[in-house]
Design an enzyme around this catalytic site. Structure first.
Site, PDB file in Angstrom:
ATOM      1  N   CYS A 136     -18.051 -15.613 -62.924  1.00 60.03           N
ATOM      2  CA  CYS A 136     -18.794 -16.129 -61.784  1.00 60.03           C
ATOM      3  C   CYS A 136     -18.669 -17.631 -61.621  1.00 60.03           C
ATOM      4  O   CYS A 136     -18.966 -18.163 -60.565  1.00 60.03           O
ATOM      5  CB  CYS A 136     -20.253 -15.757 -61.904  1.00 60.03           C
ATOM      6  SG  CYS A 136     -20.522 -14.077 -61.354  1.00 60.03           S
ATOM      7  N   GLY A 150      -4.671 -35.918 -69.398  1.00 58.31           N
ATOM      8  CA  GLY A 150      -4.191 -34.967 -70.392  1.00 58.31           C
ATOM      9  C   GLY A 150      -3.278 -33.944 -69.750  1.00 58.31           C
ATOM     10  O   GLY A 150      -2.216 -33.613 -70.284  1.00 58.31           O
ATOM     11  N   GLN A 186      -9.078 -32.102 -77.190  1.00 58.44           N
ATOM     12  CA  GLN A 186     -10.413 -31.824 -77.733  1.00 58.44           C
ATOM     13  C   GLN A 186     -10.561 -32.329 -79.164  1.00 58.44           C
ATOM     14  O   GLN A 186     -11.671 -32.488 -79.653  1.00 58.44           O
ATOM     15  CB  GLN A 186     -10.705 -30.321 -77.698  1.00 58.44           C
ATOM     16  CG  GLN A 186     -10.796 -29.747 -76.302  1.00 58.44           C
ATOM     17  CD  GLN A 186     -12.089 -30.122 -75.575  1.00 58.44           C
ATOM     18  OE1 GLN A 186     -13.095 -30.433 -76.203  1.00 58.44           O
ATOM     19  NE2 GLN A 186     -12.057 -30.086 -74.257  1.00 58.44           N
ATOM     20  N   ASN A 236     -10.707 -25.738 -76.358  1.00 55.90           N
ATOM     21  CA  ASN A 236     -11.763 -26.345 -75.554  1.00 55.90           C
ATOM     22  C   ASN A 236     -12.968 -25.441 -75.355  1.00 55.90           C
ATOM     23  O   ASN A 236     -14.076 -25.913 -75.157  1.00 55.90           O
ATOM     24  CB  ASN A 236     -11.196 -26.780 -74.198  1.00 55.90           C
ATOM     25  CG  ASN A 236     -10.405 -25.687 -73.528  1.00 55.90           C
ATOM     26  OD1 ASN A 236      -9.509 -25.099 -74.129  1.00 55.90           O
ATOM     27  ND2 ASN A 236     -10.737 -25.384 -72.301  1.00 55.90           N
ATOM     28  N   THR A 276       2.830 -48.581 -61.617  1.00 58.12           N
ATOM     29  CA  THR A 276       2.208 -49.717 -62.302  1.00 58.12           C
ATOM     30  C   THR A 276       1.162 -49.215 -63.277  1.00 58.12           C
ATOM     31  O   THR A 276       0.325 -48.388 -62.930  1.00 58.12           O
ATOM     32  CB  THR A 276       1.567 -50.670 -61.272  1.00 58.12           C
ATOM     33  OG1 THR A 276       2.577 -51.089 -60.361  1.00 58.12           O
ATOM     34  CG2 THR A 276       0.961 -51.892 -61.955  1.00 58.12           C
TER      35      THR A 276
END
Lengths: 141, 393
Positions: free
Chosen positions: B327, B71, B181, B153, B239
């Protein structure tokens, strides 16, 4: 709390203290027994610590704390509480030299990005000691 | 311990049927679609079949589909592809996006700003819906492209794509949407939506990681990011990953077939979870739009506690979620999405995202609620940011 052998982000010691925190303030009324208080950190960066200390014969006899923050912030305050009160209590002169790295080493290290959390612990300690000494000075005067 | 996976917005497991569809393409049908011999031609034929299947779902021409590696790559190709086209002419230009986009979009634009392009970042309302008036006013004569995601998201807010497309086309500018999403649950008929470019990836729709596609209307010219053997109409050399392409087609087919029933089931489960959280835990805030929302998204902030602590305690019970707390981010900033909705730092730090999925059951939700009922009060007791008097109330 049930512990399972899951993969874990932090060290074992961090997990131990995070899951079963040591000497946090369970009851608001306990505060009166303590004679030094420090509060550091702010909401913006997401870490905030409060520490209460009880001093006797220039040694830290007991502590309580409260922390808003991530697992490493909680664990490092809990570890600080253990370090301060083990072996009959830490002398104030030694406590003043305690560094964030000392706490971190006892925790078995922290991820680099998390180091500021434990640095907060020694700052809270110094603030509490300063508060204790200030109060003592006021009484003397 | 069995894990309860409520992080389907991060990635989904591979569906059995999808895996099965892809298996022959690892060692049996392994040819290079560009080869002239029969082994290659078989692979080419299979690739074309998948392309046609997807084209039917997207209601577009098969030639309008470019297979990519993710994405993020599709987004980069859409945005930089336009920018590089201008650069080749020695020109720059203007882009428009919104503040709650995925980093794949925001970081691409930030980098283009360094190359001399200008970018407007449109605000959203408190539910995360883009401000259409602001968008209208931001369009300039040199606006090259508008990029607004289909569904967010983090908070699951669905944007009014048709209205955005209308605004763009009236102003004769191109509209790209990141539909990563949305592809599992929402209508992805490109004609109905009115989009010019659309990004989908495999890892959110029970297909392969490292797979994606970009829908690009024929009339739009872009430059490639990857140069080489001229695959994908010279827009994406290398490819082709046939197994991933077949899997992507299969996953989209199943999603389309099950969309209505599965969305209905998940909306019911989502509403149940939200109502239980609000009932059982005090001082919470549900983030995002209540109505215009992905069927599988529950995003909630708990006052006085920090998200990573909640996440890791849930994790101890096998419950997997994610957080907008600083955090758990790599830059120590809380979620830019939540901050853009104006909820402030404390609530952004205290947010948890549960993204339900195909395998989520009511029993799992009940278990999660039960654990939250213990975890939140415990962490609040520890917290210096929680008014302990709240407990007595």
């Amino acid at each position: 709390m049930k512990l399972e052998g899951n993969d874990w982000f932090y060290s074992k010691e961090v997990k131990k203290h995070f899951i079963k925190p040591f000497k946090f303030l369970k009851n608001e009324l306990e505060v009166e027994k303590f004679d030094g208080y420090g509060k550091v950190g702010n909401m913006k960066c997401g870490d905030m610590m409060e520490l209460w200390i009880k001093v006797k014969n220039e040694k830290i006899k007991d502590v309580r704390w409260r922390t808003f923050g991530c697992a490493s912030a909680i664990a490092s305050t809990s570890m600080l509480a253990k370090m301060l009160t083990e072996k009959g209590g830490m002398e104030l002169t030694k406590a003043l030299t305690l560094s964030g790295k000392d706490i971190m080493d006892r925790l078995g290290g922290l991820p680099a990005i998390k180091i500021h959390c434990s640095v907060l612990g020694d700052e809270a300690l110094r603030a509490a000691i300063k508060n204790y000494l200030d109060k003592k000075d006021t009484v003397k005067k | 311990m069995k894990s309860i996976y409520l992080d389907n917005g991060s990635t989904t497991p591979l569906r059995k049927e999808v895996l099965k569809s892809a298996l022959p393409f690892f060692s049996k049908i392994y040819g290079n679609p560009s080869s002239f011999h029969s082994t290659g031609l078989i692979a080419k034929k299979e690739m074309q079949k998948s392309r046609e299947k997807i084209a039917k779902i997207l209601n577009c021409d098969p030639n309008e589909i470019i297979f990519t590696g993710s994405g993020t790559e599709s987004i980069n190709l859409a945005i930089k592809g336009i920018a590089f086209r201008e650069l080749l002419k020695g020109k720059r230009g203007h882009f428009i996006t919104q503040k709650t986009e995925h980093d794949a979009v925001l970081e691409t634009f930030k980098w283009l700003e360094k190359l001399g392009f200008s970018v407007s970042y449109i605000n959203v309302n408190e539910n995360g819906i883009v401000n259409l008036e602001e968008l209208k006013n931001a369009i300039r004569k040199d606006t090259l492209l508008v990029s607004i995601m289909y569904a967010n998201n983090e908070i699951g807010t669905i944007q009014p794509l048709k209205e955005i497309a209308e605004i763009c086309h009236k102003a004769k500018t191109i509209f790209h949407t990141d539909a990563c999403q949305g592809a599992e649950y929402l209508d992805i008929d490109t004609k109905k939506l009115g989009v010019d470019l659309l990004t989908i990836n495999g890892s959110k729709i029970y297909s392969f990681k490292g797979s994606g596609l970009l829908f690009k209307k024929k009339e739009i010219n872009i430059e490639p990011l990857i140069h080489g053997g001229h695959q994908e109409k010279n827009l994406r050399s290398g490819t082709e990953n046939l197994a991933a392409i077949v899997a992507l087609a299969k996953a989209l087919e199943i999603a389309q077939k099950e969309k209505r029933i599965e969305s209905k089931r998940l909306i019911k489960l989502r509403e149940y979870m939200i109502s239980q959280i609000e009932k059982k835990i005090k001082k919470v805030k549900i983030n995002g739009d209540i109505k215009s929302r992905l069927p599988n998204n529950v995003n909630v902030s708990f006052y006085g506690v920090e998200g990573e602590s909640i996440l890791l305690r849930l994790n101890e019970y096998g419950i997997r979620a994610s957080t907008g707390s600083a955090c758990s981010s790599l830059n120590l900033e809380p979620s830019h999405v939540l901050l853009a909705t104006g909820i402030g730092h404390e609530l952004a730090h205290g947010s948890i995202r549960f993204t339900l999925g195909k395998y989520t059951t009511k029993k799992e939700i009940d278990f999660t609620i039960k654990k939250l009922e213990n975890i939140i009060p415990f962490l609040r007791k520890l917290s210096s940011a929680w008014d302990q008097k709240e407990e007595i109330k």
